[in-house]
Design an enzyme around this catalytic site. Structure first.
Site, short mmCIF file in Angstrom:
data_model
loop_
_atom_site.label_atom_id
_atom_site.label_comp_id
_atom_site.label_asym_id
_atom_site.label_seq_id
_atom_site.Cartn_x
_atom_site.Cartn_y
_atom_site.Cartn_z
CG ASN A 151 80.27 31.78 54.82
OD1 ASN A 151 79.24 32.40 55.02
ND2 ASN A 151 81.43 32.16 55.31
CD GLU A 247 79.15 41.34 61.66
OE1 GLU A 247 80.35 41.04 61.62
OE2 GLU A 247 78.65 42.01 62.59
CB CYS A 281 83.93 35.77 57.50
SG CYS A 281 83.07 35.14 58.93
P1 NAP Z 1 78.04 37.83 48.59
O1 NAP Z 1 78.29 37.40 47.19
O2 NAP Z 1 78.39 39.21 48.99
O3 NAP Z 1 76.50 37.53 48.87
C1 NAP Z 1 75.92 37.74 50.12
C2 NAP Z 1 74.43 38.00 49.94
O4 NAP Z 1 74.24 39.26 49.29
C3 NAP Z 1 73.73 36.97 49.08
O5 NAP Z 1 72.45 36.74 49.59
C4 NAP Z 1 73.65 37.67 47.73
O6 NAP Z 1 72.64 37.19 46.90
C5 NAP Z 1 73.36 39.09 48.18
N1 NAP Z 1 73.63 40.13 47.19
C6 NAP Z 1 74.42 40.06 46.08
N2 NAP Z 1 74.39 41.24 45.43
C7 NAP Z 1 73.57 42.06 46.12
C8 NAP Z 1 73.15 43.41 45.95
N3 NAP Z 1 73.59 44.16 44.94
N4 NAP Z 1 72.30 43.94 46.85
C9 NAP Z 1 71.88 43.22 47.91
N5 NAP Z 1 72.24 41.93 48.11
C10 NAP Z 1 73.08 41.36 47.24
O7 NAP Z 1 78.81 36.87 49.62
P2 NAP Z 1 78.92 35.28 49.63
O8 NAP Z 1 79.82 34.86 48.52
O9 NAP Z 1 77.58 34.65 49.75
O10 NAP Z 1 79.65 35.07 51.04
C11 NAP Z 1 81.00 35.16 51.19
C12 NAP Z 1 81.42 36.48 51.80
O11 NAP Z 1 80.76 36.68 53.04
C13 NAP Z 1 82.90 36.52 52.15
O12 NAP Z 1 83.43 37.77 51.80
C14 NAP Z 1 82.91 36.32 53.64
O13 NAP Z 1 84.04 36.80 54.31
C15 NAP Z 1 81.69 37.05 54.05
N6 NAP Z 1 81.25 36.61 55.37
C16 NAP Z 1 81.40 37.44 56.44
C17 NAP Z 1 81.03 37.02 57.71
C18 NAP Z 1 81.16 37.90 58.91
O14 NAP Z 1 80.46 37.64 59.89
N7 NAP Z 1 81.98 38.92 58.89
C19 NAP Z 1 80.50 35.74 57.87
C20 NAP Z 1 80.37 34.92 56.75
C21 NAP Z 1 80.73 35.38 55.51
P3 NAP Z 1 72.98 36.11 45.73
O15 NAP Z 1 73.49 34.90 46.43
O16 NAP Z 1 71.68 35.94 45.07
O17 NAP Z 1 74.03 36.76 44.86
#
Ligand code: NAP
Length: 473
Positions: A151, A247, A281
């Site tokens: 994002n 995060e 987020c």
């Molecule tokens: P996500 O599906 O959790 O993916 C995040 C990263 O983790 C991607 O690079 C993903 O790779 C990787 N990943 C997936 N499965 C994994 C595993 N088993 N082991 C290690 N890495 C793995 O999240 P997203 O959909 O990209 O982002 C949205 C989420 O991020 C929301 O929940 C949002 O709230 C959160 N977020 C939090 C913050 C904060 O600062 N608190 C900021 C921004 C976003 P792939 O893409 O290859 O699956």
């Protein structure tokens, strides 16, 4: 266009590839490497070799690299914004704002590189400590594994790469599969900025394969992860003794007290709820408005929402564009329907056209509905009435998450009470919970994660405190 893995300062052809397509148009953007375990291993080995070079690099040199990176990004800001808009379907004006913030983040990192230091300790405060002097130093951990979400593909990568370089670490970066182009672009700029080979390695591929390898490899000393709670919790469980910062997500809320002037607030709230289709987020998901202001707030909010323009992310007039995947469109519609079945009213939106979900305002939502108690991550906001700020605080705290919360009030006592009672990482008075600038400490409690970003705070997480005691007796 065929992209390559970035390992040991070189662009390396991968064994397997996957086509990256635009979430908005479905058109192909590039062929992206899908790394396997062996390719990931090579990237970790490269970082492991580069860690000595990074640890020995003087602070002024680390700062100079980051300053140059910031300048190069500023010069190529339009190109960078286009990359984000294409791969993430982020409306171009929002993408441009992300690039501007990324420039700032690297500037903060350049400044922070020059002030990483410990402290001296009065050892004679304890009997037996006489005649000894003590001080601490902060040393880099070595290899940092950075795993990032789709994002904010530039700025959230910057929140890991910036502090890691500032503190003399080497990095293996695994960007989200939907947004690898921003990470490759960064690698290109860092070569030009003079980062030594191996200090940054970019490995694209599946989260489970590449991510797992980085999380479980012993040479990697820290995982800095931004993403969804289930993935974050899984990483924490596998990381053993590695340092981990998480995060994660949230269902961020705002409380609006009576007697606050709505004029400046409404547009700000609409922006907080619908910016980048709510895929932020700290997106504004729940609004609790004092019953005296409720009707007026809703009517003005819905009018302002109707002005948002949906369309092509590359069109400068666009406010709302495609969701990151078709699955997220159907999930959004399902969750809206569930809320309606549980008694909610749809004040506007509630529909989708192609991959674009219309900005949706729901009223009188049951706290047990998914749009309230889970992270919605879509252009959906609920507005419920509360009898006072205290009741709002109870609703805000009744959540698995706790990233940031906002309170609009003209009463200083109400504000300070809220600060005390809200169980979140950050309380924002007289603004939306979505407020963030890049040097403030940022992170959550409960399932929103732990550890803090915001360059100085990330540097603390990425360094080890070493104590030195000198016996002069
Ligand atoms: P996500 O599906 O959790 O993916 C995040 C990263 O983790 C991607 O690079 C993903 O790779 C990787 N990943 C997936 N499965 C994994 C595993 N088993 N082991 C290690 N890495 C793995 O999240 P997203 O959909 O990209 O982002 C949205 C989420 O991020 C929301 O929940 C949002 O709230 C959160 N977020 C939090 C913050 C904060 O600062 N608190 C900021 C921004 C976003 P792939 O893409 O290859 O699956």
């Amino acid at each position: 266009m065929k992209k390559k893995l970035f390992i040991r300062g070189e662009w390396v052809e991968a064994k397997a590839y996957k086509t990256l397509t635009s979430p908005y148009s479905g058109e192909p953007i590039a062929e992206i490497p899908v790394a396997d375990e062996e390719e990931t291993d090579r990237a970790i080995a490269a970082a492991y070799e580069a860690k000595e070079v990074m640890a020995k690099m003087p602070a002024h040199k680390r700062a100079a690299i980051l300053e140059k990176l910031s300048r190069l990004l500023e010069e190529r800001a339009d190109e960078a914004a286009r990359i984000i808009a294409m791969e993430a379907a982020k409306p171009i004006k929002t993408a441009r704002a992300e690039v501007d913030r990324t420039v700032q983040t690297y500037k903060f990192a350049a400044e922070e590189a020059k002030r990483i230091h410990g402290e001296t300790l009065p050892l004679d405060a304890a009997p037996g400590g006489e005649g000894r002097m003590a001080y601490t130093v902060r040393e880099p951990l070595g290899v940092v594994g950075a795993i990032t979400p789709f994002n904010f593909p530039m700025n959230l990568v910057a929140h890991k790469v910036g502090p890691a370089i500032a503190s003399g670490n080497a990095i293996v970066l695994k960007p989200a599969s939907q947004t690898p182009m921003s990470a490759f672009f960064l690698a290109e700029l860092l070569v030009e900025a003079g980062l030594p080979a191996g200090a940054l390695n970019v490995v694209t591929g599946s989260g489970t394969k590449v991510g797992d390898k980085i999380v479980q490899d012993e040479r990697v000393k820290m995982i800095t992860f931004t993403g969804s709670p289930p993935v974050g919790i899984g990483i924490r469980n596998k990381a053993g003794l590695k340092r981990v910062t998480l995060e994660l997500g949230s269902n961020s809320a705002l409380i609006v007290d009576k007697d606050v002037p709505l004029d400046r607030m409404i547009d700000r709230c609409v922006q907080g709820a619908f910016s980048f289709q709510g895929q932020v987020c700290i997106s504004l998901q729940r609004i609790y408005v004092h019953t005296e202001l409720f009707e007026e707030f809703v009517s003005r909010f819905v009018t302002a929402t109707a002005r948002l323009k949906a369309g092509d992310p590359l069109d400068p007039a666009t406010d709302i564009s495609a969701m990151i995947s078709q699955g997220d469109v159907s999930r959004s519609l399902d969750w809206i329907q569930e809320a309606v079945n549980q008694g909610a009213k749809v004040a506007c939106g509630g529909t989708a056209e192609g991959n674009i979900v219309a900005p949706t305002v729901l009223l009188d939502v049951d706290p047990a509905s998914k749009v309230s108690c889970q992270e919605v991550f879509a252009p959906i906001v609920l507005i419920n009435r509360v009898r006072d700020v205290n009741e709002g605080i109870e609703f805000v705290n009744d959540s698995r998450f706790g990233l940031q919360a906002g309170v609009y009030t003209d009463n200083i006592h109400t504000a300070l009470d809220a600060v005390e009672k809200l169980n979140v990482g950050g309380v924002i008075i007289n603004d939306i919970p979505s407020f963030r600038v890049d040097h403030m400490p940022y992170g959550g409690v409960k399932e929103s994660g732990f550890g803090r970003e915001g360059v100085k705070y990330a540097v603390e997480e990425m360094t080890e405190l070493k104590l030195v005691v000198i016996n002069r007796n």
